[in-house]
Design a protein around this motif. Structure first.
Motif, PDB file in Angstrom:
ATOM      1  N   PRO A 119      57.562  16.658 -21.746  1.00  0.00           N
ATOM      2  CA  PRO A 119      57.984  17.971 -22.265  1.00  0.00           C
ATOM      3  C   PRO A 119      56.796  18.757 -22.811  1.00  0.00           C
ATOM      4  CG  PRO A 119      59.491  16.253 -22.990  1.00  0.00           C
ATOM      5  CD  PRO A 119      58.335  15.555 -22.347  1.00  0.00           C
ATOM      6  N   LEU A 120      56.803  20.045 -22.530  1.00  0.00           N
ATOM      7  CA  LEU A 120      55.728  20.909 -23.001  1.00  0.00           C
ATOM      8  C   LEU A 120      55.896  21.187 -24.483  1.00  0.00           C
ATOM      9  CD1 LEU A 120      53.273  22.596 -21.996  1.00  0.00           C
ATOM     10  CD2 LEU A 120      54.848  24.536 -21.800  1.00  0.00           C
ATOM     11  N   ARG A 121      54.829  21.025 -25.239  1.00  0.00           N
ATOM     12  CA  ARG A 121      54.869  21.317 -26.662  1.00  0.00           C
ATOM     13  C   ARG A 121      54.641  22.814 -26.887  1.00  0.00           C
ATOM     14  NH1 ARG A 121      51.040  16.197 -28.423  1.00  0.00           N
ATOM     15  NH2 ARG A 121      52.645  14.582 -28.254  1.00  0.00           N
ATOM     16  N   GLU A 122      54.850  23.240 -28.122  1.00  0.00           N
ATOM     17  CA  GLU A 122      54.648  24.650 -28.458  1.00  0.00           C
ATOM     18  C   GLU A 122      53.208  25.070 -28.161  1.00  0.00           C
ATOM     19  OE1 GLU A 122      56.935  26.810 -29.412  1.00  0.00           O
ATOM     20  OE2 GLU A 122      58.458  25.247 -29.261  1.00  0.00           O
ATOM     21  N   GLY A 123      53.036  26.349 -27.806  1.00  0.00           N
ATOM     22  CA  GLY A 123      51.687  26.841 -27.569  1.00  0.00           C
ATOM     23  C   GLY A 123      51.615  27.856 -26.456  1.00  0.00           C
ATOM     24  N   GLU A 124      52.628  27.887 -25.581  1.00  0.00           N
ATOM     25  CA  GLU A 124      52.586  28.797 -24.444  1.00  0.00           C
ATOM     26  C   GLU A 124      52.493  30.254 -24.899  1.00  0.00           C
ATOM     27  OE1 GLU A 124      55.079  29.690 -20.328  1.00  0.00           O
ATOM     28  OE2 GLU A 124      55.559  27.957 -21.564  1.00  0.00           O
ATOM     29  N   ALA A 125      53.204  30.593 -25.961  1.00  0.00           N
ATOM     30  CA  ALA A 125      53.199  31.974 -26.454  1.00  0.00           C
ATOM     31  C   ALA A 125      51.812  32.386 -26.944  1.00  0.00           C
ATOM     32  CB  ALA A 125      54.224  32.136 -27.570  1.00  0.00           C
ATOM     33  N   SER A 126      51.019  31.421 -27.387  1.00  0.00           N
ATOM     34  CA  SER A 126      49.685  31.723 -27.894  1.00  0.00           C
ATOM     35  C   SER A 126      48.665  31.879 -26.769  1.00  0.00           C
ATOM     36  CB  SER A 126      49.216  30.618 -28.841  1.00  0.00           C
ATOM     37  OG  SER A 126      48.950  29.412 -28.123  1.00  0.00           O
ATOM     38  N   GLY A 127      49.072  31.516 -25.537  1.00  0.00           N
ATOM     39  CA  GLY A 127      48.151  31.615 -24.411  1.00  0.00           C
ATOM     40  C   GLY A 127      47.257  30.411 -24.238  1.00  0.00           C
ATOM     41  N   ASP A 128      47.570  29.303 -24.926  1.00  0.00           N
ATOM     42  CA  ASP A 128      46.768  28.083 -24.818  1.00  0.00           C
ATOM     43  C   ASP A 128      47.705  26.890 -24.920  1.00  0.00           C
ATOM     44  OD1 ASP A 128      44.959  25.823 -25.455  1.00  0.00           O
ATOM     45  OD2 ASP A 128      43.452  27.385 -25.658  1.00  0.00           O
ATOM     46  N   VAL A 129      47.751  26.052 -23.884  1.00  0.00           N
ATOM     47  CA  VAL A 129      48.708  24.956 -23.860  1.00  0.00           C
ATOM     48  C   VAL A 129      48.061  23.664 -23.381  1.00  0.00           C
ATOM     49  CG1 VAL A 129      50.654  26.494 -23.389  1.00  0.00           C
ATOM     50  CG2 VAL A 129      49.466  25.388 -21.495  1.00  0.00           C
ATOM     51  N   VAL A 130      48.750  22.567 -23.658  1.00  0.00           N
ATOM     52  CA  VAL A 130      48.389  21.259 -23.123  1.00  0.00           C
ATOM     53  C   VAL A 130      49.581  20.762 -22.312  1.00  0.00           C
ATOM     54  CG1 VAL A 130      47.735  18.877 -23.618  1.00  0.00           C
ATOM     55  CG2 VAL A 130      46.889  20.736 -25.071  1.00  0.00           C
ATOM     56  N   VAL A 131      49.383  20.586 -21.021  1.00  0.00           N
ATOM     57  CA  VAL A 131      50.417  20.022 -20.154  1.00  0.00           C
ATOM     58  C   VAL A 131      50.141  18.530 -20.033  1.00  0.00           C
ATOM     59  CG1 VAL A 131      51.401  19.987 -17.833  1.00  0.00           C
ATOM     60  CG2 VAL A 131      50.760  22.165 -18.884  1.00  0.00           C
ATOM     61  N   ARG A 132      51.112  17.730 -20.447  1.00  0.00           N
ATOM     62  CA  ARG A 132      50.918  16.279 -20.511  1.00  0.00           C
ATOM     63  C   ARG A 132      51.614  15.587 -19.340  1.00  0.00           C
ATOM     64  NH1 ARG A 132      53.634  14.294 -25.225  1.00  0.00           N
ATOM     65  NH2 ARG A 132      55.075  16.012 -24.846  1.00  0.00           N
ATOM     66  N   THR A 133      50.910  14.664 -18.705  1.00  0.00           N
ATOM     67  CA  THR A 133      51.481  13.878 -17.617  1.00  0.00           C
ATOM     68  C   THR A 133      51.109  12.412 -17.814  1.00  0.00           C
ATOM     69  OG1 THR A 133      49.583  13.996 -16.101  1.00  0.00           O
ATOM     70  CG2 THR A 133      51.142  15.834 -16.063  1.00  0.00           C
ATOM     71  N   GLU A 134      51.795  11.560 -17.080  1.00  0.00           N
ATOM     72  CA  GLU A 134      51.467  10.138 -17.057  1.00  0.00           C
ATOM     73  C   GLU A 134      51.456   9.657 -15.616  1.00  0.00           C
ATOM     74  OE1 GLU A 134      53.205   8.547 -21.347  1.00  0.00           O
ATOM     75  OE2 GLU A 134      54.351   8.193 -19.506  1.00  0.00           O
ATOM     76  N   ILE A 135      50.411   8.933 -15.255  1.00  0.00           N
ATOM     77  CA  ILE A 135      50.290   8.342 -13.921  1.00  0.00           C
ATOM     78  C   ILE A 135      50.788   6.907 -14.005  1.00  0.00           C
ATOM     79  CG2 ILE A 135      48.744   7.806 -12.003  1.00  0.00           C
ATOM     80  CD1 ILE A 135      48.933  10.777 -12.660  1.00  0.00           C
ATOM     81  N   GLN A 136      51.854   6.621 -13.270  1.00  0.00           N
ATOM     82  CA  GLN A 136      52.437   5.290 -13.306  1.00  0.00           C
ATOM     83  C   GLN A 136      51.559   4.282 -12.560  1.00  0.00           C
ATOM     84  OE1 GLN A 136      55.081   4.515 -15.169  1.00  0.00           O
ATOM     85  NE2 GLN A 136      55.020   6.667 -15.824  1.00  0.00           N
ATOM     86  N   GLN A 137      51.407   3.104 -13.165  1.00  0.00           N
ATOM     87  CA  GLN A 137      50.621   2.030 -12.567  1.00  0.00           C
ATOM     88  C   GLN A 137      51.501   0.793 -12.437  1.00  0.00           C
ATOM     89  OE1 GLN A 137      47.150   2.592 -11.752  1.00  0.00           O
ATOM     90  NE2 GLN A 137      48.010   4.624 -12.140  1.00  0.00           N
ATOM     91  N   PRO A 138      51.772   0.321 -11.234  1.00  0.00           N
ATOM     92  CA  PRO A 138      52.620  -0.861 -11.059  1.00  0.00           C
ATOM     93  C   PRO A 138      52.114  -2.046 -11.873  1.00  0.00           C
ATOM     94  CG  PRO A 138      52.183   0.184  -8.946  1.00  0.00           C
ATOM     95  CD  PRO A 138      51.298   0.859  -9.951  1.00  0.00           C
ATOM     96  N   GLY A 139      52.997  -2.587 -12.712  1.00  0.00           N
ATOM     97  CA  GLY A 139      52.642  -3.745 -13.501  1.00  0.00           C
ATOM     98  C   GLY A 139      51.713  -3.469 -14.669  1.00  0.00           C
ATOM     99  N   ALA A 140      51.533  -2.204 -15.019  1.00  0.00           N
ATOM    100  CA  ALA A 140      50.636  -1.862 -16.129  1.00  0.00           C
ATOM    101  C   ALA A 140      51.176  -0.631 -16.846  1.00  0.00           C
ATOM    102  CB  ALA A 140      49.228  -1.597 -15.611  1.00  0.00           C
ATOM    103  N   PHE A 141      50.596  -0.341 -17.992  1.00  0.00           N
ATOM    104  CA  PHE A 141      50.995   0.841 -18.735  1.00  0.00           C
ATOM    105  C   PHE A 141      50.584   2.102 -17.982  1.00  0.00           C
ATOM    106  CE2 PHE A 141      50.720  -2.236 -22.300  1.00  0.00           C
ATOM    107  CZ  PHE A 141      52.000  -2.054 -22.814  1.00  0.00           C
ATOM    108  N   PRO A 142      51.370   3.170 -18.096  1.00  0.00           N
ATOM    109  CA  PRO A 142      50.974   4.431 -17.456  1.00  0.00           C
ATOM    110  C   PRO A 142      49.717   5.000 -18.098  1.00  0.00           C
ATOM    111  CG  PRO A 142      52.855   4.769 -18.901  1.00  0.00           C
ATOM    112  CD  PRO A 142      52.651   3.284 -18.812  1.00  0.00           C
ATOM    113  N   ILE A 143      48.981   5.782 -17.331  1.00  0.00           N
ATOM    114  CA  ILE A 143      47.763   6.402 -17.826  1.00  0.00           C
ATOM    115  C   ILE A 143      48.059   7.854 -18.184  1.00  0.00           C
ATOM    116  CG2 ILE A 143      45.408   7.077 -17.262  1.00  0.00           C
ATOM    117  CD1 ILE A 143      45.305   4.725 -15.337  1.00  0.00           C
TER     118      ILE A 143
END
Length: 200
Positions: A119-143
């Motif tokens: 989910p996108l956190r607050e910040g879009e209205a300010s014109g500066d945001v952080v888009v967060r993703t996770e890369i799934q790794q089989p048998g390991a924690f996501p990155i």
């Protein structure tokens, strides 16, 4: 090195064609990743026969969504103030090509890892945001991979990417600062140019 490659892969999946209206950053990340993957699948045989096609694909699809002037400025840090206009321009050009090479290499090793969009956190209205993703790794924690974007005119531009909390800008700034201190900015530009000329 493998994790750095994943950073570049996911950055590649982020990019997409520019829209006439401002596309919200979260929507941009999600919708265009499928577009890039579909193109990779459609052209897989041609890419296997001619891997250099990836350079053009990266240059065409990915890099227009990065603000290289801003990234290069931050990567050079204090050394930019002492650099001439020509040195600044040459460094930005060669640094851009360095990322083309790195993205293309990482893309060639992509093995269809799943990407989760948080989910996108607050910040879009300010014109500066952080888009967060996770890369799934089989048998390991996501990155976790985060994209820092800001609104430049009518388009969102990436100015940094981080993986497991490690900033792309900070990583290159540390590496390049050491080289500039030891050999000078011109030597760094010359080294990058030599490597980039191999794929131009």
């Amino acid at each position: 090195m493998k994790r750095l490659a994943l950073l570049f892969i996911s950055a590649l999946l982020f990019a997409g064609s520019a829209a006439a209206a401002v596309t919200p950053p979260q929507q941009l990340v999600q919708s265009t990743s499928n577009q890039v993957l579909e193109r990779l699948k459609a052209e897989s045989e041609a890419i296997k026969a001619k891997p250099n096609m990836l350079y053009g694909m990266v240059d065409e699809i990915v890099l227009p969504h990065f603000d290289f002037e801003r990234i290069a400025k931050w990567v050079l840090g204090k050394y930019r103030r002492k650099a001439s206009k020509q040195q600044q321009a040459d460094f930005t050009k060669e640094f851009r090509m360095l990322l083309v090479r790195t993205y293309a290499t990482a893309l060639n090793e992509y093995t269809d890892q799943a990407i989760d969009y948080l989910p996108l956190r607050e910040g879009e209205a300010s014109g500066d945001v952080v888009v967060r993703t996770e890369i799934q790794q089989p048998g390991a924690f996501p990155i976790p991979i985060n994209y820092n974007l800001y609104l430049k005119g009518d388009a969102w531009k990436v100015y940094d990417v981080s993986i497991d909390g490690v900033s792309l800008v900070a990583n290159y700034r540390t590496t390049f600062s050491r080289e500039i201190r030891q050999k000078g900015l011109d030597a760094l530009i010359k080294r990058l140019t030599k490597k980039n000329d191999e794929v131009r």
